[in-house]
Design an enzyme around this catalytic site. Structure first.
Site, mmCIF file in Angstrom:
data_model
loop_
_atom_site.group_PDB
_atom_site.id
_atom_site.type_symbol
_atom_site.label_atom_id
_atom_site.label_comp_id
_atom_site.label_asym_id
_atom_site.label_seq_id
_atom_site.Cartn_x
_atom_site.Cartn_y
_atom_site.Cartn_z
ATOM 1 N N ARG A 133 0.857 -1.173 0.000
ATOM 2 C CA ARG A 133 0.000 0.000 0.000
ATOM 3 C C ARG A 133 0.896 1.228 0.000
ATOM 4 N NH1 ARG A 133 -4.322 1.394 4.687
ATOM 5 N NH2 ARG A 133 -2.430 1.749 5.877
ATOM 6 N N THR A 137 -0.687 7.641 -1.041
ATOM 7 C CA THR A 137 -2.004 7.554 -1.705
ATOM 8 C C THR A 137 -2.893 6.476 -1.095
ATOM 9 O OG1 THR A 137 -1.262 5.878 -3.280
ATOM 10 C CG2 THR A 137 -0.893 8.191 -3.885
ATOM 11 N N ASP A 229 1.163 -1.894 12.524
ATOM 12 C CA ASP A 229 1.564 -2.354 11.189
ATOM 13 C C ASP A 229 1.903 -3.837 11.268
ATOM 14 O OD1 ASP A 229 3.250 -3.037 8.904
ATOM 15 O OD2 ASP A 229 3.113 -0.905 8.432
ATOM 16 N N ASP A 232 5.349 -4.992 9.684
ATOM 17 C CA ASP A 232 6.517 -4.574 10.483
ATOM 18 C C ASP A 232 6.606 -5.364 11.782
ATOM 19 O OD1 ASP A 232 7.454 -2.768 8.659
ATOM 20 O OD2 ASP A 232 6.491 -1.027 9.584
HETATM 21 C C1 PRP Z 1 -0.863 -3.940 4.862
HETATM 22 C C2 PRP Z 1 -1.717 -5.171 5.117
HETATM 23 C C3 PRP Z 1 -2.588 -5.210 3.899
HETATM 24 C C4 PRP Z 1 -2.817 -3.744 3.603
HETATM 25 C C5 PRP Z 1 -4.172 -3.363 4.118
HETATM 26 O O1 PRP Z 1 0.146 -4.234 4.008
HETATM 27 O O2 PRP Z 1 -0.951 -6.333 5.307
HETATM 28 O O3 PRP Z 1 -2.009 -5.857 2.774
HETATM 29 O O4 PRP Z 1 -1.802 -3.022 4.318
HETATM 30 O O5 PRP Z 1 -4.464 -2.055 3.790
HETATM 31 P P1 PRP Z 1 -5.621 -1.644 2.780
HETATM 32 O O6 PRP Z 1 -6.809 -2.471 3.150
HETATM 33 O O7 PRP Z 1 -5.812 -0.200 3.055
HETATM 34 O O8 PRP Z 1 -5.150 -1.925 1.382
HETATM 35 P P2 PRP Z 1 1.287 -3.194 3.565
HETATM 36 O O9 PRP Z 1 0.857 -2.459 2.345
HETATM 37 O O10 PRP Z 1 1.667 -2.345 4.748
HETATM 38 O O11 PRP Z 1 2.460 -4.123 3.095
HETATM 39 P P3 PRP Z 1 3.358 -5.187 3.894
HETATM 40 O O12 PRP Z 1 2.491 -6.392 4.149
HETATM 41 O O13 PRP Z 1 4.448 -5.450 2.934
HETATM 42 O O14 PRP Z 1 3.839 -4.542 5.183
HETATM 43 N N1 URA Z 2 -1.969 -2.236 7.419
HETATM 44 C C1 URA Z 2 -1.544 -2.600 8.655
HETATM 45 O O1 URA Z 2 -0.585 -3.368 8.781
HETATM 46 N N2 URA Z 2 -2.198 -2.095 9.712
HETATM 47 C C2 URA Z 2 -3.246 -1.271 9.605
HETATM 48 O O2 URA Z 2 -3.814 -0.853 10.622
HETATM 49 C C3 URA Z 2 -3.669 -0.903 8.310
HETATM 50 C C4 URA Z 2 -3.018 -1.413 7.234
#
Ligand code: PRP
Ligand code: URA
Length: 238
Positions: A133, A137, A229, A232
Site C-alpha cells: 500500500r 495515496t 503495522d 513490520d
Molecule cells: C498492509 C496489510 C494489507 C494492507 C491493508 O500491508 O498487510 O495488505 O496493508 O491495507 P488496505 O486495506 O488499506 O489496502 P502493507 O501495504 O503495509 O504491506 P506489507 O504487508 O508489505 O507490510
Molecule cells: N496495514 C496494517 O498493517 N495495519 C493497519 O492498521 C492498516 C493497514
C-alpha cells in the site's frame, strides 16, 4: 443479551464487557462478513493487539489464530463419499472433493498466516500475490502474482492479517478472478468497516472471515484500535 447489543459490540467491541458470544457472528450491514468469536481466537487476538508483545510472540500468535480461523473457514468445503476399508470391513467415508485448496498470502504480512492454515490442510497449494500500500495515496501497488494454472477449478483462501481501506484485498481478488478463480474466501485477523464495505461493493461473492471488526480507520489509513503495522510487527522491520 439482545441481538442489537451483540451487533453493537461487534463494531464497537471494546465498549462493553464480553460475557458470552455465539461461535461466529455476522452483522446485518455486512452479509459478507463472519466474525470468529472462538474464545481462543479472542484471547490470542488481545495479546496480539498489545503494543508491548514482542515480535517472536506476535509471529506465533498470527500463526495460531490463522490455524483456528482456518478450522471455521474450511467448514463450507464440499465433501464426496469414498469407500474405506477398515481392518474389519468396508464402510463409507468422506473426502474433500475437487482440486486441492489453494492458499494465497498477500505479501508480506499474509505470509505469517500460511503455516498455520497448512497445519490443518497440509496438502493445500500456495500461490502468492505481491502488493504493498503506497504510504501517501494508500493505493495498492502490484509487484508479483503466481497461482496454480487451473484456478477455475479450485477453492482459494486469500490471506492477509489486515483489511483496512480494502484497496489491497479488492485488487488481490480482482487478480485472482482474472486468473479464473470463482470461489474465493478472504481470511484476515482485523477488519475495518471501510474495507468490509468496499469488498462488499466490489466483490460481494467473497466471504470474509475475521477475528475482529474494529471501529474505524485513522487519518493515515491505520485501523483503530487495530494492532499497528502487521508486516513490520511480524518481520521486525520497524
Ligand atoms: C498492509 C496489510 C494489507 C494492507 C491493508 O500491508 O498487510 O495488505 O496493508 O491495507 P488496505 O486495506 O488499506 O489496502 P502493507 O501495504 O503495509 O504491506 P506489507 O504487508 O508489505 O507490510
Ligand atoms: N496495514 C496494517 O498493517 N495495519 C493497519 O492498521 C492498516 C493497514
Amino acid at each position: 443479551m439482545t441481538r442489537k447489543s451483540v451487533d453493537d459490540r461487534l463494531i464497537f467491541f471494546h465498549a462493553r464487557e464480553i460475557t458470552s458470544l455465539p461461535p461466529m457472528h455476522t452483522t446485518p450491514e455486512f452479509p459478507n462478513l463472519l466474525v470468529i468469536q472462538h474464545p481462543l481466537v479472542q484471547h490470542k487476538l488481545s495479546i496480539l493487539r498489545n503494543g508491548e508483545t514482542p515480535q517472536k510472540i506476535f509471529k506465533e500468535l498470527v500463526d495460531e489464530i490463522a490455524m483456528l480461523m482456518a478450522y471455521e473457514a474450511t467448514s463450507g468445503l464440499t465433501l464426496e463419499s469414498v469407500a474405506v476399508q477398515t481392518p474389519l470391513e468396508e464402510t463409507q467415508g468422506w473426502r474433500v472433493s475437487g482440486k486441492k485448496l489453494t492458499l494465497v498470502p498477500i505479501l508480506r504480512a499474509g505470509l505469517g498466516m500460511v503455516e498455520g492454515v497448512l497445519r490443518l490442510v497440509p496438502s493445500a497449494r500456495v500461490g502468492h500475490i505481491g502488493l504493498y500500500r503506497d504510504h501517501d495515496t494508500l493505493q495498492p501497488v502490484d509487484y508479483y502474482f503466481k497461482v496454480p494454472g487451473d484456478a477455475a477449478e479450485r477453492d482459494f483462501f486469500l490471506l492477509d492479517p489486515m483489511l483496512a481501506t480494502g484497496g489491497s484485498a479488492v485488487s488481490a481478488v480482482a487478480s485472482l478472478k482474472r486468473a479464473g478463480a470463482t470461489r474465493i474466501r478472504f481470511l484476515c485477523l482485523v477488519a475495518a468497516p471501510e474495507g468490509v464495505r468496499r469488498l462488499l461493493q466490489e466483490h460481494a461473492d467473497v466471504q470474509i472471515f475475521c477475528a475482529a471488526l474494529d471501529r474505524e480507520l485513522n487519518a493515515v489509513g491505520y485501523i483503530l484500535p487495530g494492532l499497528g503495522d502487521a508486516g513490520d510487527r511480524l518481520f521486525g522491520t520497524r
